[in-house]
Design an enzyme around this catalytic site. Structure first.
Site, PDB file in Angstrom:
ATOM      1  N   THR A 178      -4.692   1.753  14.100  1.00 44.86           N
ATOM      2  CA  THR A 178      -4.408   2.085  12.694  1.00 44.86           C
ATOM      3  C   THR A 178      -5.637   1.854  11.819  1.00 44.86           C
ATOM      4  O   THR A 178      -5.987   2.678  10.981  1.00 44.86           O
ATOM      5  CB  THR A 178      -3.221   1.236  12.188  1.00 44.86           C
ATOM      6  OG1 THR A 178      -2.105   1.492  13.050  1.00 44.86           O
ATOM      7  CG2 THR A 178      -2.865   1.568  10.761  1.00 44.86           C
TER       8      THR A 178
ATOM      9  N   PHE B 276       0.818  -1.222   0.000  1.00 49.63           N
ATOM     10  CA  PHE B 276       0.000   0.000   0.000  1.00 49.63           C
ATOM     11  C   PHE B 276       0.851   1.272   0.000  1.00 49.63           C
ATOM     12  O   PHE B 276       0.315   2.383   0.035  1.00 49.63           O
ATOM     13  CB  PHE B 276      -0.947   0.010   1.212  1.00 49.63           C
ATOM     14  CG  PHE B 276      -0.268  -0.120   2.550  1.00 49.63           C
ATOM     15  CD1 PHE B 276       0.288   0.994   3.176  1.00 49.63           C
ATOM     16  CD2 PHE B 276      -0.180  -1.345   3.195  1.00 49.63           C
ATOM     17  CE1 PHE B 276       0.922   0.893   4.409  1.00 49.63           C
ATOM     18  CE2 PHE B 276       0.456  -1.470   4.435  1.00 49.63           C
ATOM     19  CZ  PHE B 276       1.003  -0.350   5.032  1.00 49.63           C
TER      20      PHE B 276
ATOM     21  N   HIS C 166      -2.087  11.035  11.942  1.00 48.55           N
ATOM     22  CA  HIS C 166      -0.833  10.314  12.186  1.00 48.55           C
ATOM     23  C   HIS C 166      -0.324  10.675  13.568  1.00 48.55           C
ATOM     24  O   HIS C 166      -0.446  11.820  13.990  1.00 48.55           O
ATOM     25  CB  HIS C 166       0.232  10.703  11.149  1.00 48.55           C
ATOM     26  CG  HIS C 166       1.615  10.273  11.560  1.00 48.55           C
ATOM     27  ND1 HIS C 166       2.095   9.014  11.308  1.00 48.55           N
ATOM     28  CD2 HIS C 166       2.582  10.926  12.272  1.00 48.55           C
ATOM     29  CE1 HIS C 166       3.317   8.909  11.827  1.00 48.55           C
ATOM     30  NE2 HIS C 166       3.632  10.064  12.411  1.00 48.55           N
TER      31      HIS C 166
ATOM     32  N   GLU D 149      10.733  12.475  13.566  1.00 44.68           N
ATOM     33  CA  GLU D 149       9.637  13.071  12.788  1.00 44.68           C
ATOM     34  C   GLU D 149       9.556  14.589  13.016  1.00 44.68           C
ATOM     35  O   GLU D 149       9.344  15.353  12.070  1.00 44.68           O
ATOM     36  CB  GLU D 149       8.316  12.382  13.138  1.00 44.68           C
ATOM     37  CG  GLU D 149       8.292  10.942  12.617  1.00 44.68           C
ATOM     38  CD  GLU D 149       7.063  10.140  13.046  1.00 44.68           C
ATOM     39  OE1 GLU D 149       6.966   8.978  12.644  1.00 44.68           O
ATOM     40  OE2 GLU D 149       6.217  10.672  13.799  1.00 44.68           O
TER      41      GLU D 149
HETATM   42  P1  GDP Z   1      -0.056   4.159  12.108  1.00 44.07           P
HETATM   43  O1  GDP Z   1       1.249   4.352  12.834  1.00 44.07           O
HETATM   44  O2  GDP Z   1      -1.185   3.792  13.024  1.00 44.07           O
HETATM   45  O3  GDP Z   1      -0.429   5.348  11.240  1.00 44.07           O
HETATM   46  O4  GDP Z   1       0.113   2.889  11.148  1.00 44.07           O
HETATM   47  P2  GDP Z   1       1.370   2.401  10.268  1.00 44.07           P
HETATM   48  O5  GDP Z   1       2.615   3.153  10.651  1.00 44.07           O
HETATM   49  O6  GDP Z   1       1.403   0.925  10.333  1.00 44.07           O
HETATM   50  O7  GDP Z   1       0.931   2.805   8.789  1.00 44.07           O
HETATM   51  C1  GDP Z   1       1.021   4.135   8.349  1.00 44.07           C
HETATM   52  C2  GDP Z   1      -0.217   4.468   7.572  1.00 44.07           C
HETATM   53  O8  GDP Z   1      -0.271   3.642   6.405  1.00 44.07           O
HETATM   54  C3  GDP Z   1      -1.549   4.188   8.278  1.00 44.07           C
HETATM   55  O9  GDP Z   1      -1.931   5.213   9.160  1.00 44.07           O
HETATM   56  C4  GDP Z   1      -2.484   4.066   7.105  1.00 44.07           C
HETATM   57  O10 GDP Z   1      -2.833   5.349   6.582  1.00 44.07           O
HETATM   58  C5  GDP Z   1      -1.609   3.353   6.074  1.00 44.07           C
HETATM   59  N1  GDP Z   1      -1.808   1.899   6.145  1.00 44.07           N
HETATM   60  C6  GDP Z   1      -1.360   1.033   7.073  1.00 44.07           C
HETATM   61  N2  GDP Z   1      -1.757  -0.232   6.802  1.00 44.07           N
HETATM   62  C7  GDP Z   1      -2.476  -0.148   5.651  1.00 44.07           C
HETATM   63  C8  GDP Z   1      -3.151  -1.090   4.831  1.00 44.07           C
HETATM   64  O11 GDP Z   1      -3.188  -2.289   5.131  1.00 44.07           O
HETATM   65  N3  GDP Z   1      -3.788  -0.609   3.720  1.00 44.07           N
HETATM   66  C9  GDP Z   1      -3.773   0.719   3.383  1.00 44.07           C
HETATM   67  N4  GDP Z   1      -4.415   1.105   2.277  1.00 44.07           N
HETATM   68  N5  GDP Z   1      -3.142   1.630   4.119  1.00 44.07           N
HETATM   69  C10 GDP Z   1      -2.502   1.218   5.229  1.00 44.07           C
HETATM   70 MG    MG Z   2       3.170   4.484  12.091  1.00 41.12          MG
END
Ligand code: GDP
Ligand code: MG
Length: 153
Positions: free
Chosen positions: A93, A59, A117, A128
């Site tokens: 998330t 993604f 975020h 960040e």
């Molecule tokens: P966060 O720290 O909760 O924001 O999650 P992560 O660091 O794992 O991922 C960053 C961002 O990527 C998330 O907030 C989502 O916008 C996106 N994301 C994460 N997992 C997925 C997924 O399985 N599918 C899609 N389309 N976007 C994802």
């Molecule tokens: Mg993250």
């Protein structure tokens, strides 16, 4: 006291949906202190750096396109345990797994449109904040309500 700073961003969907105010209110109401805020349109390169740890995810490309689809409201929030508590305020998330009362649990459905975020560790928060803000953009100021929010420093 572990006063921390965390990087919180309202993603383009959150800005477009008029959620800047409600999201800021969650952090203000809780007692956290705003240290920096700006509306920005980050470059592809900037976002690839910000999400570098996800570069091999299927993604990833869509995530960068999503994050470039409009302005992002970038912020630094400060207070006791701000990193972990910031993540709690955001919710899981995947918004469908987020509890009601969290930002994602109240305002979002799809993981790819999860409106906000938040840094996931103190170390990443520092990285960040450095990536998104110049040192002079981060304000150091005394919160008048401090003694009404914290039992002791
Ligand atoms: P966060 O720290 O909760 O924001 O999650 P992560 O660091 O794992 O991922 C960053 C961002 O990527 C998330 O907030 C989502 O916008 C996106 N994301 C994460 N997992 C997925 C997924 O399985 N599918 C899609 N389309 N976007 C994802
Ligand atoms: Mg993250």
């Amino acid at each position: 006291m572990t006063t921390e700073q965390t990087f919180i961003a309202i993603k383009p969907d959150g800005v477009q949906r008029g959620l800047v105010g409600p999201i800021i209110s969650r952090f203000e109401n809780r007692g956290f202190k705003l240290a920096a805020i700006k509306l920005v349109s980050p470059s592809q390169e900037h976002l690839e750096k910000h999400y570098a740890d996800l570069s091999d995810k299927p993604f990833f490309k869509g995530l960068i396109t999503y994050m470039r689809s409009g302005p992002v409201c970038a912020m630094v929030w400060e207070g006791r345990d701000a990193v972990k508590t910031g993540r709690t305020i955001l919710g899981a998330t995947n918004p469908l797994a987020s509890a009601p009362g969290t930002i994602r649990g109240d305002f979002a459905i799809d993981v790819g449109r999860n409106v906000c975020h938040g840094s996931d560790s103190v170390e990443n928060a520092k990285k960040e904040i450095d990536l998104w803000f110049k040192p002079e953009e981060v304000q150091s100021w005394k919160q008048n309500a401090f003694d009404w929010i914290y039992e002791k420093a």
